[in-house]
Write a protein that holds these residues in place. Sequence first.
Motif, PDB file in Angstrom:
ATOM      1  N   ILE A   9       0.850  -1.186   0.000  1.00  0.00           N
ATOM      2  CA  ILE A   9       0.000   0.000   0.000  1.00  0.00           C
ATOM      3  C   ILE A   9       0.887   1.237   0.000  1.00  0.00           C
ATOM      4  N   THR A  10       0.681   2.106  -0.963  1.00  0.00           N
ATOM      5  CA  THR A  10       1.434   3.357  -1.000  1.00  0.00           C
ATOM      6  C   THR A  10       0.649   4.427  -0.252  1.00  0.00           C
ATOM      7  N   ILE A  11       1.383   5.220   0.515  1.00  0.00           N
ATOM      8  CA  ILE A  11       0.764   6.286   1.308  1.00  0.00           C
ATOM      9  C   ILE A  11       0.839   7.580   0.507  1.00  0.00           C
ATOM     10  N   PRO A  12      -0.296   8.214   0.220  1.00  0.00           N
ATOM     11  CA  PRO A  12      -0.275   9.485  -0.512  1.00  0.00           C
ATOM     12  C   PRO A  12       0.405  10.580   0.307  1.00  0.00           C
ATOM     13  N   SER A  13       0.868  11.607  -0.369  1.00  0.00           N
ATOM     14  CA  SER A  13       1.587  12.687   0.317  1.00  0.00           C
ATOM     15  C   SER A  13       0.670  13.509   1.223  1.00  0.00           C
ATOM     16  N   THR A  14      -0.639  13.474   0.969  1.00  0.00           N
ATOM     17  CA  THR A  14      -1.574  14.269   1.775  1.00  0.00           C
ATOM     18  C   THR A  14      -2.002  13.557   3.059  1.00  0.00           C
ATOM     19  N   VAL A  15      -1.592  12.306   3.239  1.00  0.00           N
ATOM     20  CA  VAL A  15      -2.010  11.511   4.394  1.00  0.00           C
ATOM     21  C   VAL A  15      -0.827  11.285   5.323  1.00  0.00           C
ATOM     22  N   GLU A  16      -1.075  11.509   6.620  1.00  0.00           N
ATOM     23  CA  GLU A  16      -0.060  11.239   7.648  1.00  0.00           C
ATOM     24  C   GLU A  16      -0.457   9.968   8.388  1.00  0.00           C
ATOM     25  N   ILE A  17       0.501   9.066   8.556  1.00  0.00           N
ATOM     26  CA  ILE A  17       0.262   7.796   9.238  1.00  0.00           C
ATOM     27  C   ILE A  17       1.172   7.709  10.449  1.00  0.00           C
ATOM     28  N   SER A  18       0.575   7.385  11.611  1.00  0.00           N
ATOM     29  CA  SER A  18       1.386   7.068  12.781  1.00  0.00           C
ATOM     30  C   SER A  18       1.063   5.628  13.171  1.00  0.00           C
ATOM     31  N   LEU A  19       2.101   4.857  13.366  1.00  0.00           N
ATOM     32  CA  LEU A  19       1.976   3.418  13.544  1.00  0.00           C
ATOM     33  C   LEU A  19       2.517   3.016  14.908  1.00  0.00           C
ATOM     34  N   THR A  20       1.696   2.296  15.679  1.00  0.00           N
ATOM     35  CA  THR A  20       2.145   1.702  16.935  1.00  0.00           C
ATOM     36  C   THR A  20       1.887   0.198  16.841  1.00  0.00           C
ATOM     37  N   ALA A  21       2.231  -0.530  17.873  1.00  0.00           N
ATOM     38  CA  ALA A  21       2.040  -1.986  17.852  1.00  0.00           C
ATOM     39  C   ALA A  21       0.557  -2.355  17.874  1.00  0.00           C
ATOM     40  N   GLN A  22      -0.287  -1.526  18.494  1.00  0.00           N
ATOM     41  CA  GLN A  22      -1.698  -1.874  18.638  1.00  0.00           C
ATOM     42  C   GLN A  22      -2.617  -1.194  17.630  1.00  0.00           C
ATOM     43  N   LYS A  23      -2.200  -0.053  17.037  1.00  0.00           N
ATOM     44  CA  LYS A  23      -3.129   0.643  16.141  1.00  0.00           C
ATOM     45  C   LYS A  23      -2.405   1.505  15.116  1.00  0.00           C
ATOM     46  N   ILE A  24      -3.156   1.853  14.092  1.00  0.00           N
ATOM     47  CA  ILE A  24      -2.697   2.761  13.040  1.00  0.00           C
ATOM     48  C   ILE A  24      -3.602   3.979  13.089  1.00  0.00           C
ATOM     49  N   LEU A  25      -3.003   5.156  13.114  1.00  0.00           N
ATOM     50  CA  LEU A  25      -3.752   6.415  13.106  1.00  0.00           C
ATOM     51  C   LEU A  25      -3.451   7.117  11.790  1.00  0.00           C
ATOM     52  N   ALA A  26      -4.484   7.441  11.023  1.00  0.00           N
ATOM     53  CA  ALA A  26      -4.327   8.111   9.731  1.00  0.00           C
ATOM     54  C   ALA A  26      -5.063   9.440   9.769  1.00  0.00           C
ATOM     55  N   GLN A  27      -4.412  10.469   9.218  1.00  0.00           N
ATOM     56  CA  GLN A  27      -5.017  11.797   9.173  1.00  0.00           C
ATOM     57  C   GLN A  27      -4.794  12.370   7.784  1.00  0.00           C
ATOM     58  N   GLY A  28      -5.866  12.920   7.212  1.00  0.00           N
ATOM     59  CA  GLY A  28      -5.785  13.467   5.865  1.00  0.00           C
ATOM     60  C   GLY A  28      -6.802  14.569   5.657  1.00  0.00           C
ATOM     61  N   PRO A  29      -6.984  15.014   4.418  1.00  0.00           N
ATOM     62  CA  PRO A  29      -7.904  16.118   4.129  1.00  0.00           C
ATOM     63  C   PRO A  29      -9.366  15.817   4.461  1.00  0.00           C
TER      64      PRO A  29
END
Length: 176
Positions: A9-29
């Motif tokens: 999966i490629t991450i677009p430049s407008t989306v920020e991803i923070s990754l931990t062992a238990q969850k993924i947090l995604a923030q975008g427009p």
Amino acid sequence: MSQLTKRVITIPSTVEISLTAQKILAQGPAGKNELLLNPEIEVIREAEKIWIKSNNLALTGTFNSLIYNLILGVEKGYQAILDVKGVGYKVNLRDRMLELTVGNSHLDYIPIPPELKIEIKGNRITIIGSEKQKVFAFAKHIRTLRPPSIYKENKGIYLLGEDNNIKLRPGKTLRK
């Protein structure tokens, strides 16, 4: 082996991803979302790419799709369009309530979840949100108030484009 389990999966430049062992947090427009991860899978991130490793192929494919939908939802968002068709059928928006007149003796009021946005144009309802499951679950909930009629054409609540797929059944007198 499924191609979905091998997908990167490629991450677009407008989306920020923070990754931990238990969850993924995604923030975008279109908003922000999070996804809780199963302990059996390992999510690997390198620069602008994400892929999943696990011995369980079913979980790998499932979480690959969930992460892809998460990223797509915060980047572009999801929308479901419903057409309310029928004589006297009306749709109104009052505060955070959807008011529907769909052939009952009373009005139907549906509270709108805070994470969803509703737009009404005539008798067309557009549901917009960043979570695919919530958008389409709310559309299905509205549709259950008056599903499309299988005996009469253009009567009921249709998903956009669905009216071409519904086969009409003949009435009692025409079945002979």
